[in-house]
Write a protein that holds these residues in place. Structure first.
Motif, PDB file in Angstrom:
ATOM      1  N   ARG A 103      52.550  57.646  40.339  1.00  0.00           N
ATOM      2  CA  ARG A 103      51.136  57.358  40.573  1.00  0.00           C
ATOM      3  C   ARG A 103      50.618  58.441  41.506  1.00  0.00           C
ATOM      4  NH1 ARG A 103      47.763  53.477  39.592  1.00  0.00           N
ATOM      5  NH2 ARG A 103      49.267  51.997  38.806  1.00  0.00           N
ATOM      6  N   ASN A 162      58.986  62.043  41.547  1.00  0.00           N
ATOM      7  CA  ASN A 162      59.163  60.609  41.750  1.00  0.00           C
ATOM      8  C   ASN A 162      60.584  60.277  42.225  1.00  0.00           C
ATOM      9  OD1 ASN A 162      57.686  58.328  41.688  1.00  0.00           O
ATOM     10  ND2 ASN A 162      57.942  57.924  39.504  1.00  0.00           N
TER      11      ASN A 162
ATOM     12  N   ARG C 221      43.041  50.324  45.300  1.00  0.00           N
ATOM     13  CA  ARG C 221      44.455  50.640  45.100  1.00  0.00           C
ATOM     14  C   ARG C 221      44.875  51.824  45.965  1.00  0.00           C
ATOM     15  NH1 ARG C 221      48.721  49.756  41.311  1.00  0.00           N
ATOM     16  NH2 ARG C 221      47.419  49.099  39.583  1.00  0.00           N
ATOM     17  N   ASP C 242      48.994  46.084  45.235  1.00  0.00           N
ATOM     18  CA  ASP C 242      49.534  46.403  43.903  1.00  0.00           C
ATOM     19  C   ASP C 242      49.959  45.150  43.158  1.00  0.00           C
ATOM     20  OD1 ASP C 242      52.819  46.503  44.235  1.00  0.00           O
ATOM     21  OD2 ASP C 242      51.794  47.125  46.064  1.00  0.00           O
ATOM     22  N   ASP C 246      48.496  44.567  39.564  1.00  0.00           N
ATOM     23  CA  ASP C 246      49.454  44.676  38.457  1.00  0.00           C
ATOM     24  C   ASP C 246      49.840  43.320  37.876  1.00  0.00           C
ATOM     25  OD1 ASP C 246      49.400  47.371  38.846  1.00  0.00           O
ATOM     26  OD2 ASP C 246      51.225  47.459  40.051  1.00  0.00           O
TER      27      ASP C 246
END
Lengths: 234, 278, 263
Positions: A103, A162, C221, C242, C246
Motif C-alpha cells: 500500500r 514490502n 486510511r 484498516d 477492510d
C-alpha cells in the motif's frame, strides 16, 4: 518450546448488508498454534479462507467468535477483542506482516517505507535507513530506486520493498501472505534464506505460499484450512 | 443671542452627570473604554464632539480653558471650540499652557510639562486599538477582558517586516498600568512618553464611537515594542526655524513652489514663549 | 506513536456528548477516548453530525449534554466546559490547534505569512522580533513554504499553500491536540496528496494527537489510526481504521466503503 500465538475456535462470517444481508461463512473452528522458530504454512485451495485467517491474526479483519492469543509484552492478549491501540501496539512490536500488495504512501521513498517500522519503534532515522539499505541491497532492488516512491515500481519491485519492510524488525511473529508470488528465482531464493534466518532467530512464522517449491522448502508444518470449512458451506 | 437660553456649558445637567459617571468609571479602570450615551453636538462628528462633551461635563465657571489643534491655538477647530465654550460657559480662555486648568487637544500634548490639577481632554476618532486587525467589536471587547493582546504585536511585527522598523508614528499603542492596551488618539508617538506618570489627569472622549477612557495622574503608560526593536520617538536634525528650540515636535512648513521649506514648533504657545525669552 | 503509550492516560475523554438543535439531532451520545499520538478520523456524509461533534469537542459549540475531559500539561483532567473562558482560550491557542477547511477562516488574510505564524508566539508573550521571525521561517520550511515568502500575504498564496500556512500557524506553539475539519477539502488531488503526506509526517514527528473530520475514506486510511463512522448524528461503527475499511460491519459502513471509486 514457547508458543507465541494460539488460535482457538475462531469463526468468521461475512454479512453483506448491501446485498440484502447475505451471510457468507468463511471459516469456523479454526484452532492451531505457532511455536517459536517454526514456519507453519496455511494450506488448501484458493478461496478457502487462508488470507482471512492471516488478516484476523493481524487484527485487520474482525473475529466473530473464538480467541487469538498472542504473547505481547509478557502478557497474553486476545487480538480478537483487543482495542485499536493495543492492536497497533502489537503490530508495532510483536506481529509483523508482509501483505500481498504494497500500500503505497504518496511521496515517501522506498528506503523510508522500509525503515519506517524501526523509526516508529524509536530508532534514529539514519540508523533505520542503514538497516533498510542492507535489506534492499540483499533483495537486489536497484539503488537508483531507493529514494523514489514505489507507486511506479513493477509488481516484483514493490513486493521486495514490502518484504524488506516486513523483515526489518525483530517481531516474534511474522505473517507472510504470498511473499514470493511475483519474484524471480534469484529473489525467491533470497526470501527463502531470509525465512530460514528468522526461524533460526526464534521467530514464529505463519505463511501462505502458492508456489509449491517454496512451500516445500520453508514449511515445518502444514495447517490445512480446508478442515475449517464451515459445515453449511457447499 | 441670549446666553440664558443655554444651560451652563451647553449640556443639560442630567447629561453631564451621565458623562461624569462614565469619566469616574474610566478613571477607576485606567485605559478601559467606558461606553456612554454620546449626544448630538452643534458640530459634525470628527470635529471633536467627544472631547467637547467631556470638557462640558467637567468645566466650571472658574476654569481656564485652552484648546489646541495639532499643537496650534489658532487653527479653525481650536478657535471654534474655544469660542463655543466662551459663549456657552462664559469661561476664561487662554493660549498659555501653564495658565490653563483644562486643555482640550486634538492630536498633540503640549511641550511644557503639565502639572497637578490640570486636565488634558483628548478628541478621539477611533478608540479601539485592536480594530486594525479585528473588526468585530464583540471580539475586541472579549480580547480586552481576557488580556489577549498578541494581535497588537502582530501589527508592530507587520511594520517591521514591511519597513525594517516600527513605522507606526502616531496613534502608537500603549499599555496602561500594566493592564489595558489603549489607543492614545492620533498624537505623534513623540508625545507617548509625556503620558507616562504625568501629574495631570488625561481624559479621552470619542463622540461618534460613544466611548470615554482615562489615564489618571501618575499612571504607568508603556509604549508596546519588541526587545530587539525598542520603542523610539521621532528626532529632528534641525532646531525650530522660528524659536531655535530643540527636542520638540516640529511641523514642516512649505514656503514656496521651489522646494523651500522650514521646520517650526508644532506647539505654537511653546514657540511664542521661547521667542519672548530671547 | 511512541512505544510507551499503553500504560499512560488518554489525552481526551469524551462521554455521552449530545447536541440538539431544537428537536433535531446534531450528534447523540458520543463517547470515546483519544490517546497521545493517536489520530482519530470521523467520517460520514454531509449532515451526519461529524462537524457538529468536532465543534463540540473543540468548544466552538456547547453540547446539550455530556462531558469532555482534557488532560492538561500538569496531568490533571479538566472538564473543558467548566473552565473559565480565559483559560479555555489560552488552551485553544497554545495546547490545541484548529485547522479549518477554508484556510481563510483560520488565517489573517491581510497580514504577512510570518505574522500569521508568529501570532500565537506573540500571544503567549514572545517579544523578540528576530526570534519570532526565525521561528516563522522555520515553520514555513516544515510545511514546505520557501522562507522568502515570509513577508507575503496569504492572499498571494495558492489554496494548498494557504492550507499549509494554516497548519504552520497552528503548530508553532507545539500543541498536543489538533482538530481538523476536512483539511484537504477544497484542494486538487495532487495537492491533497502532498498535504496528507506532510500532515502524516508532522503528526508522527511531533507525537500529535488529532481528530480529523473527513468524508474522504482515502484520507482517513492514510492518516488515521482509528475511525468513527457517523450517520444521522450517531456513531454506527468505531474501530481500527484498516479493520473498519477492510472488514466493515455496520450496513452503512459497508455502503460507504463499497461506494468508493476505484482507480
Amino acid at each position: 518450546m514457547p508458543t507465541p500465538l494460539v488460535v482457538h475456535d475462531v469463526a468468521k462470517t461475512f454479512t453483506m448488508h448491501v446485498r440484502g444481508g447475505v451471510r457468507l461463512p468463511v471459516v469456523e473452528n479454526v484452532s492451531f498454534s505457532l511455536k517459536t522458530g517454526e514456519c507453519a504454512v496455511l494450506g488448501g485451495p484458493s478461496g478457502v479462507g487462508k488470507s482471512s485467517i492471516l488478516k484476523m491474526v493481524y487484527g485487520n479483519y474482525a473475529v466473530d467468535t473464538g480467541e487469538i492469543i498472542v504473547k505481547h509484552r509478557d502478557a497474553l492478549i486476545d487480538v480478537a477483542r483487543a482495542d485499536p491501540r493495543t492492536v497497533l501496539s502489537i503490530r508495532r512490536e510483536t506481529i509483523g506482516y508482509v501483505s500481498q500488495f504494497l500500500r503505497v504512501v504518496p511521496r515517501v521513498g522506498a528506503l523510508d517505507i522500509v525503515a519506517e517500522p524501526l523509526v516508529e519503534r524509536g530508532m534514529p532515522r539514519d540508523a533505520a535507513r542503514e538497516r533498510a539499505s542492507v535489506l534492499l541491497a540483499r533483495l537486489n532492488l536497484p539503488e537508483r530506486l531507493w529514494h523514489l516512491p514505489p507507486a511506479t515500481f513493477s509488481g516484483g519491485e514493490q513486493q521486495r520493498v514490502n518484504i524488506a519492510r516486513g523483515f526489518i524488525t525483530d517481531h516474534a511473529v511474522l505473517l507472510l501472505d504470498e511473499p514470493t508470488a511475483s519474484l524471480d528465482a534469484v529473489n525467491r531464493q533470497v526470501v527463502i534464506d531470509m525465512i530460514e534466518e528468522k526461524k533460526t532467530a526464534g521467530v514464529a512464522l505463519l505463511g501462505i505460499f502458492h508456489d509449491a517449491d517454496v512451500r516445500e522448502r520453508v514449511a515445518d508444518r502444514m495447517v490445512d484450512v480446508s478442515a475449517f470449512a464451515p459445515a453449511r458451506a457447499a | 443671542m441670549n446666553i440664558a437660553s443655554y444651560n451652563f456649558a451647553y449640556l443639560d445637567e442630567q447629561t453631564k452627570r451621565m458623562i461624569r459617571r462614565a469619566i469616574l468609571k474610566a478613571i477607576a479602570i485606567p485605559g478601559y473604554q467606558v461606553p456612554f450615551a454620546s449626544r448630538e453636538m452643534p458640530m459634525p462628528y470628527g470635529w471633536g464632539t467627544g472631547g467637547v462633551q467631556v470638557t462640558a461635563a467637567i468645566i466650571g465657571p472658574n476654569d481656564v480653558l485652552k484648546v489646541i489643534d495639532q499643537g496650534a491655538d489658532d487653527t479653525t477647530n481650536a478657535v471654534s471650540i474655544r469660542a463655543f465654550f466662551q459663549k456657552v460657559a462664559n469661561v476664561a480662555v487662554t493660549t498659555k499652557t501653564g495658565d490653563a486648568s483644562i486643555i482640550q487637544t486634538r492630536h498633540r500634548i503640549p511641550e511644557k510639562p503639565l502639572g497637578q490639577g490640570q486636565v488634558l481632554v483628548y478628541q478621539v476618532p477611533i478608540p479601539e486599538p485592536l480594530r486594525f486587525l479585528e473588526p468585530r467589536e464583540t471580539e475586541t471587547r472579549k480580547m480586552h477582558a481576557l488580556e489577549e493582546y498578541g494581535l497588537m504585536h502582530v501589527k508592530l511585527y507587520e511594520d517591521i517586516a514591511r519597513h525594517g522598523r516600527i513605522a507606526t508614528s502616531y496613534a502608537y499603542p500603549v499599555k496602561v498600568e500594566g493592564r489595558y492596551v489603549m489607543d492614545p488618539s492620533p498624537t505623534p508617538k513623540f508625545d507617548n512618553p509625556k503620558m507616562h506618570m504625568s501629574p495631570a489627569l488625561q481624559l479621552f472622549g470619542a463622540g461618534r464611537e460613544k466611548r470615554i477612557y482615562a489615564v489618571p495622574p501618575f499612571t504607568d503608560v508603556v509604549s508596546l515594542d519588541f526587545e530587539d526593536h525598542p520603542f523610539e520617538i521621532q528626532t529632528f536634525t534641525e532646531p525650530c526655524a522660528l524659536c531655535g528650540s530643540t527636542g520638540v515636535y516640529l511641523d514642516e512648513v512649505i514656503l514656496d513652489d521651489r522646494g523651500g521649506r522650514m521646520f517650526v514648533c508644532s506647539d505654537t504657545d511653546h514657540c511664542e514663549e521661547c521667542r519672548d525669552e530671547h | 506513536m511512541s512505544t510507551d503509550t499503553i500504560e499512560d492516560a488518554p489525552l481526551l475523554k469524551v462521554a455521552g456528548v449530545s447536541k440538539f438543535y431544537g428537536s433535531r439531532i446534531g450528534c447523540e451520545n458520543v463517547s470515546f477516548e483519544l490517546w497521545p499520538g493517536e489520530v482519530l478520523a470521523i467520517v460520514g456524509e454531509s449532515g451526519s453530525g461529524k462537524t457538529t461533534l468536532l465543534n463540540c469537542m473543540a468548544t466552538r459549540l456547547n453540547p446539550s449534554s455530556g462531558t469532555v475531559y482534557y488532560r492538561m500539561r500538569d496531568e490533571t483532567f479538566r472538564d473543558i466546559y467548566r473552565m473559565g473562558e480565559a483559560e479555555r482560550r489560552l488552551l485553544m491557542r497554545t495546547d490545541w490547534g484548529f485547522v479549518h477547511q477554508n484556510p481563510a477562516d483560520g488565517l489573517r488574510m491581510t497580514v504577512s505569512a510570518g505574522a500569521n505564524v508568529g501570532e500565537r508566539l506573540m500571544a503567549v508573550g514572545e517579544r523578540h522580533y528576530g526570534e519570532i521571525r526565525a521561528s516563522a521561517i522555520d515553520w514555513l520550511g516544515r510545511v514546505e513554504i520557501a522562507g522568502d515568502r515570509v513577508d507575503d500575504e496569504p492572499r498571494a498564496f495558492s489554496g494548498g499553500m494557504r492550507q499549509r500556512l494554516q497548519i504552520a500557524r497552528n503548530l508553532v506553539t507545539r500543541p498536543r491536540l489538533i482538530f481538523m475539519d476536512e483539511p484537504t477539502g477544497g484542494l486538487d488531488v495532487s495537492v491533497q496528496a502532498r498535504l496528507l503526506d506532510l500532515l502524516r509526517g508532522l503528526v508522527g514527528e511531533l507525537g500529535l494527537s488529532a481528530i480529523v473530520v473527513t468524508h474522504d475514506l482515502a484520507v482517513a486510511r492514510l492518516i488515521s489510526h482509528r475511525m468513527m463512522v457517523m450517520k444521522d448524528g450517531r456513531v454506527v461503527e468505531h474501530g481500527l481504521t484498516d479493520r473498519v475499511l477492510d472488514d466493515p460491519q455496520a450496513p452503512y459502513t459497508q455502503l460507504l466503503v463499497s461506494s468508493i471509486l476505484q482507480v
